[in-house]
Write a protein that holds these residues in place. Structure first.
Motif, mmCIF file in Angstrom:
data_model
loop_
_atom_site.group_PDB
_atom_site.id
_atom_site.type_symbol
_atom_site.label_atom_id
_atom_site.label_comp_id
_atom_site.label_asym_id
_atom_site.label_seq_id
_atom_site.Cartn_x
_atom_site.Cartn_y
_atom_site.Cartn_z
ATOM 1 N N PHE A 1 0.831 -1.209 0.000
ATOM 2 C CA PHE A 1 0.000 0.000 0.000
ATOM 3 C C PHE A 1 0.862 1.254 0.000
ATOM 4 N N ALA A 2 1.893 1.279 0.847
ATOM 5 C CA ALA A 2 2.767 2.451 0.913
ATOM 6 C C ALA A 2 3.538 2.629 -0.393
ATOM 7 N N PHE A 3 3.986 1.508 -0.983
ATOM 8 C CA PHE A 3 4.720 1.578 -2.254
ATOM 9 C C PHE A 3 3.868 2.196 -3.351
ATOM 10 N N LEU A 4 2.612 1.765 -3.449
ATOM 11 C CA LEU A 4 1.745 2.259 -4.516
ATOM 12 C C LEU A 4 1.514 3.757 -4.384
ATOM 13 N N ASN A 5 1.328 4.239 -3.171
ATOM 14 C CA ASN A 5 1.134 5.674 -2.962
ATOM 15 C C ASN A 5 2.398 6.465 -3.273
ATOM 16 N N LEU A 6 3.536 5.967 -2.827
ATOM 17 C CA LEU A 6 4.789 6.676 -3.076
ATOM 18 C C LEU A 6 5.180 6.616 -4.544
ATOM 19 N N LEU A 7 4.840 5.532 -5.214
ATOM 20 C CA LEU A 7 5.138 5.449 -6.644
ATOM 21 C C LEU A 7 4.403 6.540 -7.414
ATOM 22 N N GLY A 8 3.123 6.721 -7.101
ATOM 23 C CA GLY A 8 2.377 7.793 -7.751
ATOM 24 C C GLY A 8 2.933 9.170 -7.428
ATOM 25 N N ALA A 9 3.365 9.359 -6.175
ATOM 26 C CA ALA A 9 3.939 10.657 -5.799
ATOM 27 C C ALA A 9 5.262 10.912 -6.509
ATOM 28 N N LEU A 10 6.100 9.889 -6.619
ATOM 29 C CA LEU A 10 7.393 10.064 -7.287
ATOM 30 C C LEU A 10 7.232 10.332 -8.781
ATOM 31 N N GLN A 11 6.246 9.698 -9.386
ATOM 32 C CA GLN A 11 6.029 9.911 -10.819
ATOM 33 C C GLN A 11 5.519 11.313 -11.130
ATOM 34 N N SER A 12 5.014 12.001 -10.118
ATOM 35 C CA SER A 12 4.542 13.373 -10.330
ATOM 36 C C SER A 12 5.648 14.409 -10.155
ATOM 37 N N VAL A 13 6.835 13.991 -9.713
ATOM 38 C CA VAL A 13 7.957 14.923 -9.562
ATOM 39 C C VAL A 13 8.571 15.172 -10.931
ATOM 40 N N PRO A 14 8.688 16.416 -11.381
ATOM 41 C CA PRO A 14 9.259 16.694 -12.706
ATOM 42 C C PRO A 14 10.696 16.207 -12.811
ATOM 43 N N GLN A 15 11.022 15.551 -13.927
ATOM 44 C CA GLN A 15 12.372 15.041 -14.151
ATOM 45 C C GLN A 15 13.370 16.182 -14.299
#
Length: 308
Positions: free
Chosen positions: A186-200
């Motif tokens: 559960f924590a991984f899925l939430n953090l994955l979405g948050a990390l993907q929203s950080v501009p490269q």
């Protein structure tokens, strides 16, 4: 010219407005099913728990004698209650930190530009689909002294034929590891979405500036995903305080009550010893502890959250 038998009709007649009901009446009927369910399964049990905590109860759980705060005096004079309280705080701290760190590491790996990233994302999030009971049985086999993979690995490292679940420290470590594994999806899925929203672009500029991976993580990743981290910390702490299934199936609170947490002690006093009054008082204390812990997090931890 209008005759005397005819009624004159105005040229423009204003229609009578339809009677409108207040908006809250419609909202009430939509909310009624939820209110009924919440009342039956949440509010009524809460009220009865407070009520029973003030009474000595018989074997059927019915209030037999009013004792006021006598049940609270009893539990706070019980050494086993303080031991379960200490065990709970140790577990909550280790489990919450472990879940967040593991999920953040896995999320960083899953966002890397490597082949097969989709497979790893599915694998890392797969623990969400495993029930706590099934996961507990799996970990029991892993810690089995004869055929468990973990026990075999420890034997190969020279620790001998040890039964982890019969050792006080080993049992606590086993419960913590199993809980971290269960909560990581559960924590991984939430953090994955948050990390993907950080501009490269942020990372590209930091790389040109010579920042190390650690500095990029601390200065860019953590602040950008801090709202998600704050949410996960609150949820994980609340969930860790209520841990029950792993304790019941893996260790049964042993050995020597080293893994007997407050939630499990409430269950024992209520259903094993039929002491509903004491169990209700312990449940109220647990609720207050969770409320205070949540308030502290909102009061102090939220200050560190960076909202864009």
């Amino acid at each position: 010219m209008v005759s005397h038998n005819e009624t004159a009709v105005p040229a423009t007649a204003t229609p009578t407005p339809a009677k409108r009901h207040p908006w809250w009446r419609s909202a009430f009927w939509f909310l009624l099913p939820s209110l009924v369910i919440m009342t039956v399964f949440t509010y009524y049990p809460m009220v009865m728990t407070v009520f029973n905590s003030l009474f000595a109860t018989n074997l059927t759980g019915a209030a037999a004698k009013f004792v006021g705060f006598g049940n609270y005096v009893t539990i706070f004079s019980d050494p086993l209650f303080f031991k379960s309280l200490t065990n709970t705080f140790i577990f909550v701290a280790c489990d919450s930190v472990g879940v967040i760190l593991l999920a953040l590491l896995l999320a960083r790996l899953a966002t890397a530009r490597i082949r097969g990233a989709g497979f790893f994302r599915t694998a890392f999030a797969s623990t969400m689909g495993v029930s706590a009971a099934a996961a507990s049985i799996l970990w029991i086999f892993l810690f089995n002294p004869s055929v468990g993979l973990i026990s075999i690995g420890l034997k190969q490292l020279g620790f001998g034929n040890v039964n982890i679940l019969t050792d006080p420290t080993g049992a606590m470590i086993a419960v913590i590891l199993s809980s971290i594994w269960m909560g990581s999806g559960f924590a991984f899925l939430n953090l994955l979405g948050a990390l993907q929203s950080v501009p490269q672009d942020y990372y590209d500029v930091a790389s040109l500036a010579g920042w190390s991976s650690w500095r990029q993580t601390w200065k860019i990743t953590i602040p950008m995903v801090s709202p998600t981290l704050f949410f996960l910390i609150v949820v994980e702490v609340i969930g860790a305080f209520k841990t029950f299934t792993q304790i019941d199936l893996i260790t049964g609170g042993g050995p020597d009550n080293t893994t007997n947490f407050i939630a499990y002690k409430v269950y024992q006093d209520a259903f094993n010893y039929r002491n509903i009054g004491i169990a209700s008082a312990e449940a109220i204390v647990l609720t207050v502890i969770i409320a205070v812990a949540t308030w502290i997090q909102f009061r102090y931890t939220e200050r560190k959250v960076y909202y864009q």
